[in-house]
Design an enzyme around this catalytic site. Structure first.
Site, short mmCIF file in Angstrom:
data_model
loop_
_atom_site.label_atom_id
_atom_site.label_comp_id
_atom_site.label_asym_id
_atom_site.label_seq_id
_atom_site.Cartn_x
_atom_site.Cartn_y
_atom_site.Cartn_z
CE LYS A 54 53.88 -13.55 47.96
NZ LYS A 54 53.19 -14.53 47.13
N GLY B 254 56.79 -18.36 54.15
CA GLY B 254 56.16 -18.23 52.84
C GLY B 254 55.37 -16.93 52.69
CB SER B 255 52.53 -16.16 50.45
OG SER B 255 53.21 -16.56 49.29
CB THR B 256 52.29 -15.70 56.34
OG1 THR B 256 53.63 -16.15 56.61
CG2 THR B 256 51.37 -16.90 56.24
#
Length: 584
Positions: free
Chosen positions: A309, A305-307
């Protein structure tokens, strides 16, 4: 002259008249006598020669068979093993502070000699009075067999041994063995692994110890009962226990199906703690192979997921395609190749790099990756160690997955954590490189000094990128709109990035079923440790929300609050880091 006299006289005359002349007769008699003696001597010599040859052949056959037996491999009788193998020691396993994590204890195993058992029925009845869980049919079959040896039960307790001894059953005996004992139970089960019934490592660091030569020595019978040098791990049992406690509590609070976490030394790559839940007790490993007992931290791969980013932004900063002041248009969703990319918490405005990170904008991350390009994006993730298998001692390490062909849409979705699946430990390793000065260091479960780590560290990002990433991590926790604010621990300068990834079910992403993670480091002024915690498919969370900011993030806060003092990290208060004086 009588008749008898005449007959004797005639016979006498007849005897002498039948013989030729005197001289000739005497010579022939002597020749015949000498010939008989010679023939008898020759026959005796022949017989002695035959007897000698027979004995020689017999001894040669016996000698040959003895040599053949000596060269042959020893046969195993029933399931019994040589006593040296049964008593062969394993080294103790210690934590970094010398606390015992695994050790050998002496025990005995129960066996039967069926040929000496008088009444199998009576023997079975008496044994089941002490060991009621013995399987009657198979045990009776062993007791009544014609073999000379049968195992009945391995690794008895002292009490069971004394009770069976008191029964005095003929043909029943005990053989000394060693059993592996784990004082901490399930606390570090996925790190330590376990051994089989013959005290051979089959998982975790127990298997690693065997792979370093212990198993080969045991196979050729070169082990004995001597005490071996202990193996010290990088694990801190105190930190390990605290991490596991938080995972168990989080599973109960948020009703997840699994959870895991790791505490990593950012400068040496030492794994200070690693836990996955549900776990197992290696002392009673009945459920160790159940699918939900998988070591999710190193052997499970997930879309993080957004980790991701954090890596996307670091990539743009490192390549120079943007700075912290660069803006990206997030006013409306992106449409590409029949797919729509939108923000979970849409701001519908132009965002700076800092705002893309803090608001966790999918649109902004996708535009960053598009600006870098597909090949450069793939090369950067490869450089960060996110696309290849980790190199560490733990045997249970999975390889990451990625698209066979990277297209533009793949690069854009990977930018915000969909399309590449990695292990959480691998993500923590790459995260450490963003804050420790830019060095990728393969994780280890053995003690490693800073000097040794420096020799194997690989510079993967610039110093300026590290400086900017530290700021972004910290902003995400201290700002009111930051998704990581629930990880804050006063005095410890925590920073990090959330990741909420919808789970794939039968090839489709399912709304409401998430894999939540929080990648963090502390203290951000000079990061010493990286902490990553995740929870799989939570049903609820803080504020009745099951996203990462309300599940994995507060779990990280609880971990850091407990382990930071144990790790020697000094808290700092006030703007200048000095202690704040409070009057009561």
């Amino acid at each position: 002259m009588s008749f008898l006299s005449r007959i004797m006289n005639i016979k006498s005359k007849a005897h002498f008249s039948a013989t030729p002349r005197g001289a000739r007769r005497a010579g022939d008699g002597k020749a015949r006598f000498e010939g008989t003696l010679k023939r008898s001597g020759a026959q005796a010599k022949s017989r002695v020669g035959i007897i000698f040859a027979g004995f020689t052949v017999a001894y040669l056959v016996i000698g040959g068979r003895l040599v053949e037996y000596g060269m042959a491999k020893p046969e195993t009788v029933s399931s019994i093993m040589p006593s040296d193998n049964l008593l062969a020691s394993r080294p103790d396993i210690l934590d970094r502070n010398g606390q015992v994590l695994a050790t050998d204890i002496r025990t005995v195993s129960l066996y039967a000699e069926p040929s000496k058992i008088i009444d199998p029925d009576e023997a079975l009845e008496e044994l089941t009075s002490v060991l009621p869980d013995l399987e009657p049919k198979s045990t009776y079959r062993k007791l009544s067999s014609k073999s000379h040896f049968q195992w009945l039960r391995r690794q008895l307790t002292p009490r069971q041994q004394s009770q069976i001894l008191a029964l005095g059953i003929p043909g029943i005996g005990f053989r000394p063995e060693k059993r592996r004992f784990y004082p901490g139970g399930a606390t570090a089960s996925h790190v330590l692994g376990l051994v089989n019934i013959d005290n051979r490592g089959i998982a975790g660091m127990e298997k690693y110890v065997d792979s370093q030569g212990l198993a080969d020595l045991a196979a050729v019978g070169m082990t004995n009962d001597a005490k071996l040098e202990p193996v010290k791990l990088s694990i801190d049992l105190r930190v390990q226990n605290a991490l596991r406690d938080v995972l168990v509590d989080g599973m109960q609070r948020y009703q997840g199906i699994g959870a895991g976490g790791v505490v990593l030394n950012a400068h040496t790559g030492e794994v200070v703690a690693l836990a996955s839940y549900p776990d197992f007790d290696p002392n009673e490993p009945t459920h160790a192979l159940d699918p939900d007992r998988l070591n999710r931290v190193s052997a499970g791969t997930y879309e993080m997921g957004s980790t991701f980013k954090a890596f996307t932004i670091a990539m743009g900063l490192d390549y120079g395609t943007m700075t912290l002041n660069t803006t990206f248009d997030a006013t409306k969703p992106l449409y590409i190749g029949g797919f729509t990319i939108h923000d979970f918490h849409g701001t519908r405005r132009v965002l700076t790099v800092d705002e893309v990170f803090v608001h966790s904008s999918n649109i902004g991350a996708a535009r960053m990756a598009d600006a870098v390009g597909i090949d450069a994006h793939k090369a950067f993730l490869q450089r960060m160690g996110l696309l290849s298998r980790m190199d560490t001692e733990l045997p249970e390490v999975a390889s990451p997955s990625q698209p066979r062909t990277w297209k533009r849409i793949n690069s854009m979705t990977i930018a915000y954590g969909h399309g590449v699946a990695t292990t959480p430990l691998q993500t923590a390793m790459a995260g450490a490189a963003l804050v420790n000065g830019g060095y990728l260091i393969q994780p280890t479960f053995l003690p490693r000094t800073r000097e040794a780590a420096d020799k194997i560290a690989v510079k993967v990002v610039k110093d300026s990128t590290v400086r900017d990433m530290r700021k972004l991590f910290r902003d995400n926790v201290v700002e009111s709109v930051g998704s990581g604010k629930q990880a804050g621990v006063p005095g410890f300068d925590v920073g990090g990035k959330t990741g909420t990834a919808e789970k794939l079910v039968r090839g489709r992403y399912v709304n409401g079923h998430n894999f939540n993670a929080f990648l963090s480091a502390f203290p951000m002024s000079d990061p010493q440790y990286v902490v990553l915690v995740f929870i799989d498919d939570p049903r609820t969370g803080e504020r009745n929300s099951n996203i990462a900011g309300n599940t994995a993030t507060p779990m990280v806060g609880r971990v850091i609050a407990r382990v930071a003092p144990l790790l020697g990290v000094q808290p700092k208060f006030g703007p200048d880091g000095s202690a704040t004086l409070v009057s009561y």
